[in-house]
Every structure is written in structure tokens, then in C-alpha cells.
Design a protein around this motif. Sequence first.
Motif, PDB file in Angstrom:
ATOM      1  N   ALA A  50       3.204 -11.248  53.414  1.00  0.00           N
ATOM      2  CA  ALA A  50       3.612 -12.022  54.589  1.00  0.00           C
ATOM      3  C   ALA A  50       5.035 -11.691  55.008  1.00  0.00           C
ATOM      4  O   ALA A  50       5.372 -11.653  56.191  1.00  0.00           O
ATOM      5  CB  ALA A  50       3.485 -13.524  54.292  1.00  0.00           C
ATOM      6  N   LEU A  51       5.878 -11.412  54.026  1.00  0.00           N
ATOM      7  CA  LEU A  51       7.290 -11.143  54.304  1.00  0.00           C
ATOM      8  C   LEU A  51       7.467  -9.913  55.188  1.00  0.00           C
ATOM      9  O   LEU A  51       8.419  -9.824  55.957  1.00  0.00           O
ATOM     10  CB  LEU A  51       8.018 -10.944  52.960  1.00  0.00           C
ATOM     11  N   PHE A  52       6.539  -8.972  55.108  1.00  0.00           N
ATOM     12  CA  PHE A  52       6.745  -7.704  55.799  1.00  0.00           C
ATOM     13  C   PHE A  52       6.029  -7.623  57.133  1.00  0.00           C
ATOM     14  O   PHE A  52       6.060  -6.598  57.783  1.00  0.00           O
ATOM     15  CB  PHE A  52       6.282  -6.548  54.910  1.00  0.00           C
ATOM     16  N   LYS A  53       5.372  -8.685  57.528  1.00  0.00           N
ATOM     17  CA  LYS A  53       4.624  -8.624  58.775  1.00  0.00           C
ATOM     18  C   LYS A  53       5.569  -8.866  59.946  1.00  0.00           C
ATOM     19  O   LYS A  53       6.322  -9.833  59.962  1.00  0.00           O
ATOM     20  CB  LYS A  53       3.502  -9.676  58.780  1.00  0.00           C
ATOM     21  N   HIS A  54       5.527  -7.974  60.927  1.00  0.00           N
ATOM     22  CA  HIS A  54       6.373  -8.164  62.107  1.00  0.00           C
ATOM     23  C   HIS A  54       5.677  -9.022  63.148  1.00  0.00           C
ATOM     24  O   HIS A  54       6.322  -9.575  64.032  1.00  0.00           O
ATOM     25  CB  HIS A  54       6.731  -6.804  62.697  1.00  0.00           C
ATOM     26  N   ASP A  55       4.356  -9.069  63.055  1.00  0.00           N
ATOM     27  CA  ASP A  55       3.573  -9.900  63.973  1.00  0.00           C
ATOM     28  C   ASP A  55       3.627 -11.342  63.477  1.00  0.00           C
ATOM     29  O   ASP A  55       3.363 -11.617  62.306  1.00  0.00           O
ATOM     30  CB  ASP A  55       2.127  -9.383  63.978  1.00  0.00           C
ATOM     31  N   MET A  56       4.022 -12.272  64.365  1.00  0.00           N
ATOM     32  CA  MET A  56       4.125 -13.682  63.963  1.00  0.00           C
ATOM     33  C   MET A  56       2.815 -14.189  63.363  1.00  0.00           C
ATOM     34  O   MET A  56       2.796 -14.854  62.334  1.00  0.00           O
ATOM     35  CB  MET A  56       4.448 -14.555  65.176  1.00  0.00           C
ATOM     36  N   LYS A  57       1.712 -13.871  64.055  1.00  0.00           N
ATOM     37  CA  LYS A  57       0.430 -14.362  63.549  1.00  0.00           C
ATOM     38  C   LYS A  57       0.035 -13.665  62.256  1.00  0.00           C
ATOM     39  O   LYS A  57      -0.642 -14.244  61.415  1.00  0.00           O
ATOM     40  CB  LYS A  57      -0.664 -14.188  64.609  1.00  0.00           C
ATOM     41  N   VAL A  86      11.767 -18.512  61.010  1.00  0.00           N
ATOM     42  CA  VAL A  86      12.719 -19.348  61.746  1.00  0.00           C
ATOM     43  C   VAL A  86      13.883 -18.505  62.267  1.00  0.00           C
ATOM     44  O   VAL A  86      14.200 -18.511  63.460  1.00  0.00           O
ATOM     45  CB  VAL A  86      13.250 -20.477  60.836  1.00  0.00           C
ATOM     46  N   HIS A  87      14.499 -17.744  61.384  1.00  0.00           N
ATOM     47  CA  HIS A  87      15.723 -17.046  61.740  1.00  0.00           C
ATOM     48  C   HIS A  87      15.464 -15.915  62.718  1.00  0.00           C
ATOM     49  O   HIS A  87      16.156 -15.781  63.734  1.00  0.00           O
ATOM     50  CB  HIS A  87      16.399 -16.513  60.459  1.00  0.00           C
ATOM     51  N   ASP A  88      14.449 -15.101  62.432  1.00  0.00           N
ATOM     52  CA  ASP A  88      14.176 -13.951  63.276  1.00  0.00           C
ATOM     53  C   ASP A  88      13.798 -14.367  64.686  1.00  0.00           C
ATOM     54  O   ASP A  88      14.184 -13.735  65.658  1.00  0.00           O
ATOM     55  CB  ASP A  88      13.019 -13.146  62.655  1.00  0.00           C
ATOM     56  N   VAL A  89      13.024 -15.449  64.793  1.00  0.00           N
ATOM     57  CA  VAL A  89      12.487 -15.815  66.100  1.00  0.00           C
ATOM     58  C   VAL A  89      13.495 -16.617  66.922  1.00  0.00           C
ATOM     59  O   VAL A  89      13.710 -16.342  68.104  1.00  0.00           O
ATOM     60  CB  VAL A  89      11.180 -16.616  65.930  1.00  0.00           C
ATOM     61  N   PHE A  90      14.144 -17.557  66.268  1.00  0.00           N
ATOM     62  CA  PHE A  90      14.963 -18.477  67.075  1.00  0.00           C
ATOM     63  C   PHE A  90      16.453 -18.114  67.087  1.00  0.00           C
ATOM     64  O   PHE A  90      17.188 -18.584  67.941  1.00  0.00           O
ATOM     65  CB  PHE A  90      14.768 -19.910  66.561  1.00  0.00           C
ATOM     66  N   PHE A  91      16.891 -17.320  66.116  1.00  0.00           N
ATOM     67  CA  PHE A  91      18.303 -16.925  66.100  1.00  0.00           C
ATOM     68  C   PHE A  91      18.383 -15.404  66.063  1.00  0.00           C
ATOM     69  O   PHE A  91      17.635 -14.755  66.769  1.00  0.00           O
ATOM     70  CB  PHE A  91      19.004 -17.568  64.890  1.00  0.00           C
ATOM     71  N   ASN A  92      19.269 -14.871  65.273  1.00  0.00           N
ATOM     72  CA  ASN A  92      19.330 -13.420  65.061  1.00  0.00           C
ATOM     73  C   ASN A  92      19.550 -12.660  66.363  1.00  0.00           C
ATOM     74  O   ASN A  92      18.830 -11.722  66.691  1.00  0.00           O
ATOM     75  CB  ASN A  92      18.036 -12.945  64.374  1.00  0.00           C
ATOM     76  N   GLY A  93      20.562 -13.073  67.134  1.00  0.00           N
ATOM     77  CA  GLY A  93      20.944 -12.304  68.305  1.00  0.00           C
ATOM     78  C   GLY A  93      20.095 -12.579  69.532  1.00  0.00           C
ATOM     79  O   GLY A  93      19.543 -13.654  69.694  1.00  0.00           O
ATOM     80  N   LYS A  94      19.995 -11.566  70.380  1.00  0.00           N
ATOM     81  CA  LYS A  94      19.347 -11.722  71.678  1.00  0.00           C
ATOM     82  C   LYS A  94      17.936 -11.124  71.651  1.00  0.00           C
ATOM     83  O   LYS A  94      17.663 -10.213  70.879  1.00  0.00           O
ATOM     84  CB  LYS A  94      20.161 -10.968  72.744  1.00  0.00           C
ATOM     85  N   ALA A 145      11.190 -17.258  51.696  1.00  0.00           N
ATOM     86  CA  ALA A 145      11.715 -16.086  52.390  1.00  0.00           C
ATOM     87  C   ALA A 145      10.981 -15.846  53.698  1.00  0.00           C
ATOM     88  O   ALA A 145      11.598 -15.644  54.745  1.00  0.00           O
ATOM     89  CB  ALA A 145      11.618 -14.865  51.480  1.00  0.00           C
ATOM     90  N   TYR A 146       9.635 -15.893  53.686  1.00  0.00           N
ATOM     91  CA  TYR A 146       8.945 -15.618  54.961  1.00  0.00           C
ATOM     92  C   TYR A 146       9.088 -16.754  55.955  1.00  0.00           C
ATOM     93  O   TYR A 146       9.113 -16.532  57.162  1.00  0.00           O
ATOM     94  CB  TYR A 146       7.497 -15.141  54.763  1.00  0.00           C
TER      95      TYR A 146
END
Lengths: 119, 931
Positions: B289-296, B430-438, B424-425
Amino acid sequence: MEIVIALVIGSLTGSGVYLVLRARTFPVVVGLTLLSYGVNLFLFATGRLLTGAQPILGSTDQYTDPLPQALVLTAIVIGFAMTAFVVVLALRAQIDNSDDHVDGKTNTSESQEPGDEHS
Amino acid sequence: MTLALVVFLPFFGALLAPLFAQAGRTAIAIASSVPAVVALSALFPLWGDLAAGHVLVQTHSWLPSLGLSLSFRLDGLSLLFALLILIIGILIIIYARYYLKPGENIGKFYGLLLMFMGAMLGIVMSSNLLLMLVFWELTSLISFLLISFWNHKQDARRGARMALAVTGGGGLALLAGVLLIGHIVGSFELDAIFAAGDTVRDSTLYQVVLTLVLLGAFTKSAQFPFHFWLPHAMQAPTPVSAYLHSATMVKAGVFLLARLYPVLAGTDQWFYMVSFTGMVTLLLGAYIALFKHDMKGLLAYSTVSNLGLITLLFGMNTDLAAIAAVFHVINHATFKASLFMAAGIIDHETGTRDMRKINGLWQFMPHTATLAMVAAASMAGVPLLNGFLSKEMFFAESLEIALPGVWAYLPPLIATLAGAFAVAYSARFVHDVFFNGKPIDLPIYPPNEPPRYMKIPVEILVVACVMVGIFPTFSIGPLLNSAAAATLAGPVPDFKLAIIHGLNLPLLMSFLAFFGGLLMYTQRQKFFDFHARFREIDEKAVFEAAVVRIVNLSRHFIRGLENGSLQRYGLLLLVTAEVVALWPILNLGASVGSAGLSPIDVPTAVGGLILILCAVMAAVMHRERLYSLLLLSVVGLMVSLTFARFSAPDLALTQLSVEVVTIVLLMLALYYLPSWTPLETRRRRRWRDLLVALAAGGGMTLITLAILTHPGDSISRFYVDNSKLLAGGNNIVNVILVDFRGFDTLGEITVLAIAALGIFAMLRQVRLTPPPGDGQGNTWTRDAHPTMLKEIARPLLPLALMVSAYILLRGHNLPGGGFIAGLITGVALILQYIANGIEWTQQRMPVRYQPMIALGVLTAALTGAGSIAYGYPFLTSSFGHFSLPLIGEFELASAMVFDIGVYLTVVGATMLTLVSLGHLSLKINADTEGT
């Protein structure tokens, strides 16, 4: 007597089977007819071979088994209907395909095998 | 009745909902939620009974002979699942109203969704394992349709196919397991099965039953190694994923574990098979799960991992662990459904699900972000949320597993590690989608908050997460208690639902997992690099390749067997028959039995010899078709003599007349067919056919000899005794045909009629040029109708007809009857055609044979039906003796009328066949004259 009838049935079946395996329709029809003779005789023979014992009440003291006879009688007539149907089917196939091979056309995968020689 | 209604309401809804598709998305959403709401409200009044510990079972019989009944039950466990299915179902219905675009096939979507809801309710509320299995298969089928809802996408179709193959295969295993349970217990009703728990566990079949049932559960709940279908099922529309992969489809597997827990659990096999499968799935899912770039994709693997956790808990074989498992079912359903919906909202608003593109959405949709973050925190196991509670229970139970020696450290270690991955996932989500830059390259920019009502389902679920997290005893306690009682099928041990149980080892594990997970996330690049060193397996490609391989294999197999050659089929059939018959023939031992042989007389021997010679020569000379045919006619003649010799006058007469007709027919056909067969099969092949033929002939000889020389009893005594008494006829064969076995004869003349009509139809439209000669250089004779033949044939006709009338009438008492008389008439008529030509004959005898056939079959059938009018069964015959002046006393039997029907059919069929063939040349003559 039993041996004679057994050999008769065997040779009818054998000849019939050989002809049924041929590639052209007419020998197959002849083969089916021979085969049905064999089968009819076989069914008939299961009623045992008695002479002068026809299953007609009052005609003799002893009656042979009438049941196989009744079965075979209708089998003969049905066999005729089948032969007629098959031979007309063969005729129709000949008309439609201009070929009387049982597979519809002479060159099937079997005769296309490499190394196959037509003699 | 109530329970059946609850299950079937969604199915009715599924029929009605599509009717509202025209009225728009809001209308259909409301219409679809009605059955769910009604079902839900029907369940509420039953809660009081359940809380008091009662179990509600309502049975309606369905197929009692199979042990299948429409039997529904409501206990704590099924109520818990039913509530999840219905409540989350209603939320999904609302959510989908906003998710689906206006142009989509909403009727199909809501119809399938409701059907799926009904099927799931059926699984959890069935009190009969077979019934449950029916619903189980229904969910597999409907999920296939739901996953492939966007069936224009190849990925969706393939994902759906994979899900169906895996869960359907598991369903088959489960069917076998259920049948075995039914075999052991003697009933498929759950109450009986629960009562027989010890019998099942002690049975020698237990290991088989367990394996089969677990195969069903593990495939459905995406346990390793069957987990691969679930991530690919993410091609479904998000509401479907949210429903199927949180509360329903995948939970069916763990529901099965819970349902059969009292029957199958408690053994070592259960412990090892279930807990280890769960452990591997838990860890593997969390890691991937940690390595999936697709949210779903991330959520899908997280689902796999959580299902592993639930499975592991069930496998631990302790009461508290089972309770924790049931508890986690609820918690996972709530937070995962809300997360899927949140992911769907983000997908909807940004146009992508790729977390490498989606960043910093907090600025654009703070409301959605808050909801998603709370749900994700629950998934990570943050205190004050429901996920934390069940995870704490899980940690506590992992310490209790009694593995020998140093292995005892394994379960807590794995639990903590999987917990850290989960943190971690969740942090990544949370972090990748809502924060982490633009955001980077969003297809839709700028993203907006979704419509107000689209968030309501998410809000409700998130509130539930918090409520359960903070007030567990108050909010979920009674329901969990009741569900636990049903799962354990016994007293529930004391368990405390508290936010914090004090400072203890599980809390320390949570602490470690939380900070370990955060650390892992901050160091994620190292993990990504590590993971990138392994080639990622695309399960879909592997699966598709396997499918292609299997299809190719079977195609190859089919081609090998079925190459379109009738000749080959004939050979296979005959060889199969010979192989099958070989063993019994070998078993005969000596072919000559105890009855011995009778002496051979000269006429019979000579006749037999002629017959054998002609039969063999017909085969040997088969390439010369006319000779072969002539030899065939000799064979036929000899056969009829054989009948005559061995006391069968009826058969001899029949065979003789059939022989004439057959040969005429074959001659006619040979006129149009090549008169000579080319030699075209290979020598080796001819030898092979000869061998097959010899085997057949030899086998038949041995069998015949064996039958003729063994004494045997016949059932014919009855006919001999009753022929005169019951049917008033002396000719037993004829009496059997028209009376005792009249129904058979009716069928037979019908076949005859059909064959003749078929021949007529085949030749009706045919145009054919007759060959100018016989193909061997000889031309046909000009003398088509020889004078001698003509002159003799004409006066013969009335004589022949008189003979056939006589044969027909005497048939009941002497050799004869409808069949023989019909054939004699046929032969007499054919002779006229041959001698005088078809035109001449038809001008003088304008008979149409189709009506004659119909009349014959009808006469026979109506004679039979006549007996019904007098209150007797079909085809009962009657007879009486009458006397007339001059003629004297004579007998009349209704069977005679039946025989006349036979006669008409035989004449009609024979003539129609031959005249149809004869007409072929007539048409051509007419054509050539016309041109």
C-alpha cells in the motif's frame, strides 16, 4: 447353428464398419445398411434360434420368443427410413458441394498432412 | 416473513429503480433508497428480542428434497452485518447521485447496486448454508457487472473478469465444502450445524471441509495468495469500490469465518491455516500500500491488509480475538467507506487519482480534507478514533498467541510492523494529497469543494468513527456484544471497551507503530528506492496470460479431437465403443456357454456361407458401386430367408419388401451419384480401418455366440399367455405391435413420417442435371420403359393390391399386418412408376402422399385416443366377435383400425420418398422441354 449365425452377424458388422469408415457417401450408406442387417439379426437372435416355432397361437406346440421379433420388425422399417434419409442427404450434399466426400469436400486436413500420397 | 422481506426488498427495488432513470439522478437515488430504508426500519423493532439473546429464524420450504429451504435468521452477527450493508448502502446511494455524470446509465447502476445489496443481505441473513451459497454466487456475479460498469474500458472488463474468476472459483470450492458439511451433519440448517460442531470437527473429512470453506472465504476476502483481484477491481466507479470493498463483498469472506466459527474453529488446523494466511496478508498488503501512487490503489491494498488483520484475529482461536475481529469489521467498514468516498470526491474534482500530481489540496477543499484526515487517522490507529480501539485489542491478542520458543515474538513483531506500515501509508495519503507543495498538472484546475450533499455520507461515517472512538461502550457496546454472542455461539467473556486500558504493552506497541510509521514516511524515499529494485508483477498481465494459455490449450485439444471430419468422428466413436466393450468380452472367458451348440444343417450352412461371402464382397468391391449394391441386395434377401428359417414369418415378409424398396431407392440415388469411388485413403489408413472392422466383427461374433449358448429367461411369457386373452389375436408379433406396445409403434410411424417429409423437403427445391452416362463411358439405354415389363406390371397392380389388403386384414391372427401390407402396396405402386414412367403413372393416379401420411398418423393416434373417451388409458384396444349372414362369424378389433393407420403411413412415406427422388429427373425433363 449358433456358430453360423454368430459368424454371419460378425461378418455383417465387420463389413459394415469398414464401409462406414470410407470417405465417400455411397459406401457409407451401404455400410450402414449392412450394419443395420447385422444389428437386426443380432436382436432377433437374442430370442434364440428355433425352427418351426413361429409365434402364432395354435400353429405349433412351441413358440419362439415374439418380443425380439416385434422389436426387429419396427427396426427394419425405421432402418429403411434412416437409409432413405441418409442417402437423400448424401445426394443433397453431392448437389450442394459437387463432391460426395463425407466431410463435404475432398481435401480435408487429413489428406493435407505432409507426406500424404494419393494413390 | 419479515426477514425474507428484508432480503427481497432490495431485489424488488432493483426491478423498479431503473424506471426512474428518466426522471433524473435525484429521483432515482430517492427511489433506490426507499427499499433500503424500509428494510432498515423493519429490522429495528426486532432489536429488543435480539438484545435479550433470542435468535430469530423464519423458514419457508423451497426444495426440501435437496435440503434447501428459504430459511432466514437474525442474530447479533447478521444484524450487525445487515446494518452495515443497509446504512452504508444508503450513504452510497446518496453519494453516487453526485458522483455519476448525467449521461451515464444510472438505471443500470442503481439496479445493480440494489441487487448487490439484496444478495449481501441474503448471505448474512441466510439460515441455510445452501441458500447462503446461492446469494454468495449472486454477489460474485453482480460484482462482476458492477466492476465492469464502465464496460468500454478494457481494464474494467479485465478486472471484472479476474474478480469473477477468483471469487467464482472460490465459490465452487465453498459449494463443495458446504455439501460436505451437509453430508456430515445431515442438514444444511445452521442451527443443526451449530449443534453438530463436535461431529464436524471430529469427522475424518474435517480437513477437507476446512480447506474448501477457507478457499471460499479467502478468495472472497482477498487473502494471500488470492489478494490480487481486489486492487484490479478498483476499475469500478468509486461508489462501487466504496461499497464492495469496505462493507460488503470482501466482508462476505470474513463473515463466513465468523458464521462458521463455532463449527470449524478451535482446532490446530484452523489456527495455522487461518492465522498464517491472515498474518501474511496483513503484512504484505500494508507494505505494498505504501508504494501505490493511485489513491484507490493505496486504499485497496490497505483493505487487503485490514482483511488480513481480521482473518488473523479469527485464526487466533480465542474468544477475545474473535470479538476484536468483529469489532474491526465495523471500524474498517466505516473508515474505509469514508476514505473511498473522499478519494472519489478528489478524483471527481481534480480529474486524477495520481498522488504524485495531487498535492496541497488543503487550500482548495479544506472541508473534504478535514474529513479525509480524520478517517485516515482512524485507519492509522490514532487514539480517540475507532480504528485505535480494535487495533489495541489486536495488539493485546497478538501477545497471547502461544507459539513455541522464540516464535512467540513473531506475532507481536509482525503486528507492530504492520501497524507502522499502516501509519506510514495513512500519513502518505494525508500529507501527499493535502499538503506537500502545489498540485502538478491537474486535469481540472483549480479544484473546488464538491456539492454540499456529496459530503454528507462522508460526514456521517466520520462522525461514527469519532463516536465509536470516544464513547465505545455507549455507541457500539450492545450491538458488539450481541454480535460476539452470535459469533461464539456461547457465553461472551468479559471485555472492556475503553479508550485507554492503562499503560501496558499494547499501548507501547501502538506508540512504537505510530512513531515508527511516521519515521518510515519521512524516510519514504529510501523505501521507494528499495522497492524499485524489484520488478513489479502486473497480476493482470499474468492472469490474462494464464487465461490465454488455458484457452489455447483447450482450443488445441478441441482441434485435435474435432477437426470437422465426419470420417474421423466415426472412427473415434467406433474405437471408443470397441475399447469399452473389450473388457466385458475378455471377461466372458469361454464364449460357448452351458446351453451348448445345436447341430448345423446343410441349408442353413449354405445360406450362411452365401450371406457371409456377399457381405464381405460388398465391402471389398465397394468402389464398384453398382456391384456393391447388387451384393447388398443378395445379403438382404438372405437375411429375410434367415428370418423365415428361424420361425419369424412376419420379419421375413417385412425384410423382403423393405429390401425391394431400399434397393430401388439406392439405384435411384446412384443415378445421380458417381458410380465409382476413387481410391483416396492411404494404405496405412485402410489397414487401420480393416483392423477396426475386424475387431468389431470379431467382437460381435463372440458376443452373439455367448448369448446364444447361455440359457436365459425371456419376459415374453406374458405376451404368449395374454395375446388371445387380452387382445384377441393369434399373431403375437402383430399383437405386440398394435396393442401391447402400440404406443411405441405410434412413435415409430411418426418417425417414418418425419423422415419422409424431411426427404421431400430436402429435394423440393433441387435442380439437377442427370449425368449423360454412368461415368465409365457407357450411356444410358434408350429403352426407358421396356414393353414386357410395362405389359406385365399393369395387370399385376390389382392383384398386388388385393394381396396387400388380405395381408393387412389377416395380420391380427396370421403373418401380416399394417407394416407388411403397406410395404407390399408400396412395391406394387413403385413397379408401375418404374415400368410406365412417373408422368404416365401420376396422370392416372393423382394421389398426394403427404395427406396420406398425415391421415395414417392421425388414424393411429385417434384410435388410441378413442379409448380415453370410454375411460380407458390411451391406446387400450377392444375387440368383439360379430356374425353376418353368408360370411359367418368374424372378429373385429380396434387394433385393426390402428393397423390401418400404420398401413397408410407406411405407404405414404415409402411413396413420398421414392417419388420425390424420381421427380428430380422429371423436373429436368420439363425444364429442358421448356427451353
